[in-house]
Design a protein around this motif. Structure first.
Motif, PDB file in Angstrom:
ATOM      1  N   TYR A 169      -2.437  12.970   4.267  1.00 54.56           N
ATOM      2  CA  TYR A 169      -2.197  11.523   3.687  1.00 54.56           C
ATOM      3  C   TYR A 169      -3.213  11.109   2.323  1.00 54.56           C
ATOM      4  O   TYR A 169      -4.286  11.460   2.680  1.00 54.56           O
ATOM      5  N   TYR A 170      -2.682   9.978   1.743  1.00 58.82           N
ATOM      6  CA  TYR A 170      -3.959   9.314   1.085  1.00 58.82           C
ATOM      7  C   TYR A 170      -4.010   7.986   1.568  1.00 58.82           C
ATOM      8  O   TYR A 170      -3.142   7.179   2.026  1.00 58.82           O
ATOM      9  N   ASP A 171      -5.175   7.283   1.573  1.00 56.23           N
ATOM     10  CA  ASP A 171      -5.680   6.080   2.020  1.00 56.23           C
ATOM     11  C   ASP A 171      -5.206   5.381   0.691  1.00 56.23           C
ATOM     12  O   ASP A 171      -5.807   5.722  -0.591  1.00 56.23           O
ATOM     13  N   LEU A 172      -4.791   4.179   0.620  1.00 58.72           N
ATOM     14  CA  LEU A 172      -4.441   3.303  -0.387  1.00 58.72           C
ATOM     15  C   LEU A 172      -4.762   2.036  -0.445  1.00 58.72           C
ATOM     16  O   LEU A 172      -4.493   1.462   0.603  1.00 58.72           O
ATOM     17  N   ILE A 173      -5.619   1.396  -1.369  1.00 55.33           N
ATOM     18  CA  ILE A 173      -5.867   0.087  -1.406  1.00 55.33           C
ATOM     19  C   ILE A 173      -5.480  -0.591  -2.910  1.00 55.33           C
ATOM     20  O   ILE A 173      -5.210   0.167  -3.794  1.00 55.33           O
ATOM     21  N   GLN A 174      -4.857  -1.617  -2.822  1.00 61.29           N
ATOM     22  CA  GLN A 174      -4.449  -2.284  -4.166  1.00 61.29           C
ATOM     23  C   GLN A 174      -4.818  -3.817  -4.254  1.00 61.29           C
ATOM     24  O   GLN A 174      -4.901  -4.446  -3.338  1.00 61.29           O
ATOM     25  N   TRP A 175      -5.242  -3.924  -5.534  1.00 61.60           N
ATOM     26  CA  TRP A 175      -5.469  -5.511  -5.885  1.00 61.60           C
ATOM     27  C   TRP A 175      -4.389  -5.859  -6.961  1.00 61.60           C
ATOM     28  O   TRP A 175      -3.995  -5.046  -7.951  1.00 61.60           O
ATOM     29  N   ARG A 176      -3.829  -7.038  -6.745  1.00 57.29           N
ATOM     30  CA  ARG A 176      -2.872  -7.589  -7.677  1.00 57.29           C
ATOM     31  C   ARG A 176      -3.205  -8.952  -8.163  1.00 57.29           C
ATOM     32  O   ARG A 176      -3.923  -9.833  -7.355  1.00 57.29           O
ATOM     33  N   SER A 177      -3.198  -9.031  -9.561  1.00 52.11           N
ATOM     34  CA  SER A 177      -3.869 -10.477 -10.184  1.00 52.11           C
ATOM     35  C   SER A 177      -3.118 -11.548 -10.039  1.00 52.11           C
ATOM     36  O   SER A 177      -3.771 -12.708  -9.925  1.00 52.11           O
ATOM     37  N   GLY A 178      -1.594 -11.690  -9.822  1.00 53.02           N
ATOM     38  CA  GLY A 178      -0.958 -12.925  -9.926  1.00 53.02           C
ATOM     39  C   GLY A 178      -1.645 -13.921  -8.831  1.00 53.02           C
ATOM     40  O   GLY A 178      -1.875 -15.005  -9.238  1.00 53.02           O
ATOM     41  N   LYS A 179      -1.575 -13.367  -7.571  1.00 50.52           N
ATOM     42  CA  LYS A 179      -1.983 -14.458  -6.407  1.00 50.52           C
ATOM     43  C   LYS A 179      -3.074 -13.773  -5.786  1.00 50.52           C
ATOM     44  O   LYS A 179      -3.899 -14.408  -4.928  1.00 50.52           O
ATOM     45  N   GLY A 180      -3.751 -12.655  -6.232  1.00 47.37           N
ATOM     46  CA  GLY A 180      -5.123 -12.127  -5.742  1.00 47.37           C
ATOM     47  C   GLY A 180      -4.785 -11.525  -4.724  1.00 47.37           C
ATOM     48  O   GLY A 180      -5.735 -11.300  -3.831  1.00 47.37           O
ATOM     49  N   GLU A 181      -3.505 -10.997  -4.522  1.00 45.16           N
ATOM     50  CA  GLU A 181      -3.156 -10.171  -3.091  1.00 45.16           C
ATOM     51  C   GLU A 181      -3.955  -8.759  -2.928  1.00 45.16           C
ATOM     52  O   GLU A 181      -4.368  -8.131  -4.125  1.00 45.16           O
TER      53      GLU A 181
END
Length: 291
Positions: free
Chosen positions: A188-200
């Motif tokens: 599997y792949y470890d996944l991290i993500q940042w979203r600009s709208g609410k800083g999620e």
């Protein structure tokens, strides 16, 4: 004008207690080596296309062990332009879509946490309809521990399939996945993500399907826009500790890739990197040295 968005992964805070507050990225990133990586628009190029010799001439070299970046690193912007313009493997081109974005990537660690920093100049907006109205930008990073077949050659492409959502004619509910992937086997792949709208911030994985949350490794994800430049910094526990979190160890290397969803894009309409290596005090394309 500076706009700043930040998010703390709640699970990581609970696991770390006061440790989350004490995690600190390098005070002076100018002293940390940077690698410029071009992310490019990939069009409709799932792993099935990549590995089919009649469609992709590089399939023969891939079978011989060559890496995708080894063949294409000098032509990524040109490749992105061909696909963004619709002249190659893109049936629905978006007028004005950014073909490629140069991104400066830096990494460091302090023995407890890994710090990843990405910065790039915002391309001109296409003016097209907003696919993701809530988020002007998203940044996702994948790590892999040398257990997924070809991950050391193709990077994140092993999660990209022709039957996944936003591909032409595909099931809109089917997410990214790894063929034969599962957490128990380590495929599997470890996944991290940042979203600009609410800083999620999201901390998940891609195995037989994509799961956006459940990990405990991500301490924080912070992003800001200064003028026309975006900067995003992830703080991630080396030890991981949650579902789908890869434990990172000094002296080891991992397969690494990332994607930018620019201009309110979603799904396959992003700019992506080729596959690279991340070393924790180890020789690699990107080295996270102890600070």
């Amino acid at each position: 004008m500076s706009i700043k968005f930040s998010a703390i992964a709640l699970g990581a805070m609970l696991a770390l207690g006061t440790g989350a507050a004490s995690a600190a990225a390098p005070a002076d990133w100018s002293k940390v080596a940077a690698k410029k990586i071009t992310v490019f628009y990939p069009g409709v190029s799932p792993i099935e296309w990549i590995t089919k010799g009649s469609d992709h001439g590089g399939a023969r070299l891939l079978k011989k062990g060559e890496t995708c970046v080894g063949c294409h690193e000098e032509e990524l912007a040109d490749m992105g332009q061909k696909m963004a313009s619709g002249s190659k493997i893109e049936p629905t081109p978006i007028a004005g879509k950014a073909a490629a974005i140069p991104v400066n990537v830096q990494a460091a660690h302090d023995g407890e946490n890994l710090y990843l920093r990405f910065s790039w100049k915002e391309p001109k907006a296409s003016g097209a309809a907003k696919m993701d109205a809530d988020n002007q930008v998203k940044l996702a990073v994948m790590l892999e521990a040398n257990k997924v077949e070809r991950a050391d050659q193709s990077g994140c492409w092993e999660t990209c399939h022709g039957d996944a959502r936003t591909m032409p004619g595909a099931d809109d509910k089917k997410t990214k996945y790894v063929k034969g992937g599962d957490l128990a086997s380590g495929k599997y792949y470890d996944l991290i993500q940042w979203r600009s709208g609410k800083g999620e911030a999201h901390d998940g994985y891609v195995a037989d399907k994509r799961v956006m949350d459940g990990g405990k490794g991500l301490v924080s994800a912070e992003g800001k826009k200064d003028g026309d430049t975006w900067t995003v910094v992830f703080t991630r526990k080396l030890a991981g500790g949650g579902e789908g979190d890869i434990a990172l160890a000094t002296g080891k290397t991992y397969n690494f890739g990332f994607a930018v969803h620019d201009d309110h894009a979603k799904g396959r309409f992003h700019q992506v990197s080729m596959g690279y290596t991340l070393g924790i005090d180890a020789k690699a394309d990107i080295v996270a040295a102890k600070q």
